[in-house]
Design a protein around this motif. Structure first.
Motif, PDB file in Angstrom:
ATOM      1  N   GLN A  84     -66.585 -10.450  58.983  1.00 27.58           N
ATOM      2  CA  GLN A  84     -67.628  -9.009  59.469  1.00 27.58           C
ATOM      3  C   GLN A  84     -67.243  -7.783  59.625  1.00 27.58           C
ATOM      4  O   GLN A  84     -67.273  -6.422  59.855  1.00 27.58           O
ATOM      5  CB  GLN A  84     -69.490  -8.964  59.507  1.00 27.58           C
ATOM      6  N   ASN A  85     -66.235  -7.730  60.887  1.00 22.76           N
ATOM      7  CA  ASN A  85     -65.870  -7.061  61.051  1.00 22.76           C
ATOM      8  C   ASN A  85     -63.724  -7.108  61.815  1.00 22.76           C
ATOM      9  O   ASN A  85     -63.681  -6.219  62.396  1.00 22.76           O
ATOM     10  CB  ASN A  85     -66.031  -7.295  63.471  1.00 22.76           C
ATOM     11  N   ALA A  86     -63.658  -8.225  60.815  1.00 20.31           N
ATOM     12  CA  ALA A  86     -62.291  -7.854  60.466  1.00 20.31           C
ATOM     13  C   ALA A  86     -61.667  -8.002  61.895  1.00 20.31           C
ATOM     14  O   ALA A  86     -60.192  -7.853  62.400  1.00 20.31           O
ATOM     15  CB  ALA A  86     -61.105  -6.720  59.770  1.00 20.31           C
ATOM     16  N   THR A  87     -61.503  -8.804  62.282  1.00 18.63           N
ATOM     17  CA  THR A  87     -61.037  -8.941  64.235  1.00 18.63           C
ATOM     18  C   THR A  87     -60.637 -10.960  64.211  1.00 18.63           C
ATOM     19  O   THR A  87     -61.615 -11.708  63.485  1.00 18.63           O
ATOM     20  CB  THR A  87     -61.898  -9.047  64.747  1.00 18.63           C
ATOM     21  N   TRP A  88     -59.707 -11.113  64.808  1.00 19.62           N
ATOM     22  CA  TRP A  88     -59.036 -12.578  65.492  1.00 19.62           C
ATOM     23  C   TRP A  88     -61.220 -12.989  66.367  1.00 19.62           C
ATOM     24  O   TRP A  88     -60.711 -12.674  66.898  1.00 19.62           O
ATOM     25  CB  TRP A  88     -57.920 -12.834  65.973  1.00 19.62           C
ATOM     26  N   VAL A  89     -60.766 -14.219  66.332  1.00 15.96           N
ATOM     27  CA  VAL A  89     -61.849 -14.822  67.108  1.00 15.96           C
ATOM     28  C   VAL A  89     -61.057 -16.252  68.196  1.00 15.96           C
ATOM     29  O   VAL A  89     -60.491 -16.743  67.423  1.00 15.96           O
ATOM     30  CB  VAL A  89     -62.996 -14.795  66.678  1.00 15.96           C
TER      31      VAL A  89
END
Ligand code: ING
Length: 300
Positions: free
Chosen positions: A225-230
């Motif tokens: 939903q935030n187009a990020t790596w986690v």
């Protein structure tokens, strides 16, 4: 075009209450050497990575509680980790209990720092979502006194480092969609999260079997939903009889899990994360400027 950060998730097995900081730092350094041998630029360690998860116990004596806190970072026992980092040219995220005096007042936080490849601290985060309870609740087999032992932090920032936009959160923060969105609105490309999560949650025993599902759910959603790596890293295993679950993982900006821990011990996951893989989501489906309708979000 690609912007790779080769990341290690440096999962820790249990830390017994009797274990010294020196013994723990030696374990952290072994994980860092393994990450370095695998060409990593960065290693992410768990929450409260220097001691056992002490909020499981009720202490009357503040001096006894304060033994679990760091007054300096780096301090005499953690300097070796910073030195190795500089020697290897590898950065790290480290979670620890921070005791600091501001304007003559003592403050205690559940903290994480981001250290760059030169060994400099480039960011500090203090846990916002403190779970558990403030008073001793003897009905519980074990306590969860984070609300008693720590003050909440003051928000989610991002930092330009490792060639991208890096963000930090700690444990319970990962369960709240606001954590990811506040950093997403600042363009975050990689969210690093250390955690210590008990297998049993006394107020909701029926959730125990869903622990790993919930772990996947919240971080896959946050990433997508935030187009990020986690990158999420556990302290796992049984600490003095109290089980913490593992499940350290790396999620890509499409919400797919690209690496997951197999053990509940000290373990390194390695993945070359292309920060440019966040661009597609940020410029199409989750182009916040184009698609969000904030006039309807007043309630939050
Ligand atoms: N631990 C737990 C976490 O949020 C918890 C608290 C356990 C919440 C089980 C819900 C269920 O992962 C920390 N340290 O925040």
């Amino acid at each position: 075009m690609a912007r790779f950060v080769t990341v290690a998730a440096g999962q820790l097995g249990p830390i017994a209450r009797s274990e010294t900081r020196g013994e723990v730092v030696a374990r952290l350094m072994a994980l860092m050497r393994q990450a370095h041998a695998n060409g990593c630029d960065l290693i992410v360690y768990p929450e409260l990575a220097l001691t056992t998860f002490f909020p499981r116990w009720y202490f009357e004596d503040q001096a006894e509680i304060d033994q679990f806190f760091e007054r300096e970072m780096p301090g005499p026992e953690t300097q070796a980790l910073f030195d190795l980092a500089r020697e290897c040219g590898i950065g790290f995220y480290l979670g620890y209990a921070e005791l600091t005096v501001e304007a003559g007042i003592v403050h205690r936080y559940n903290t994480s720092i981001l250290v760059d490849r030169s060994g400099a601290i480039v960011a500090k985060y203090r846990k916002v979502h403190l779970p558990g309870h403030t008073e001793h609740e003897p009905w519980r087999k074990f306590q969860h006194l984070e609300k008693r032992y720590f003050e909440p932090g003051s928000g989610f920032g991002v930092t330009a480092a490792f060639g991208g936009v890096m963000g930090m959160a700690i444990c319970n923060d990962r369960r709240w969609s606001e954590t990811y969105r506040v950093m997403g609105l600042q363009g975050v490309e990689m969210v690093m999260i250390g955690y210590n999560t008990p297998v049993h949650n006394p107020p909701a025993p029926e959730h125990d079997d869903l622990s790993l599902f919930h772990n996947h759910l919240v971080m896959q959603a946050g990433a997508y939903q935030n187009a990020t790596w986690v990158v999420a890293v556990a302290k796992a295993g049984v600490e003095d009889g109290h089980p913490l679950f593992g499940g350290s993982l790396i999620v890509d900006p499409n919400g797919e899990i690209v690496a997951e821990a197999k053990t509940e011990g000290d373990e390194v996951l390695v993945h070359p994360c292309d920060l440019d893989a966040t661009t597609f989501g940020k410029t199409t489906i989750f182009d916040f400027a184009r698609h969000r309708r904030i006039e309807h979000y007043g309630l939050i």
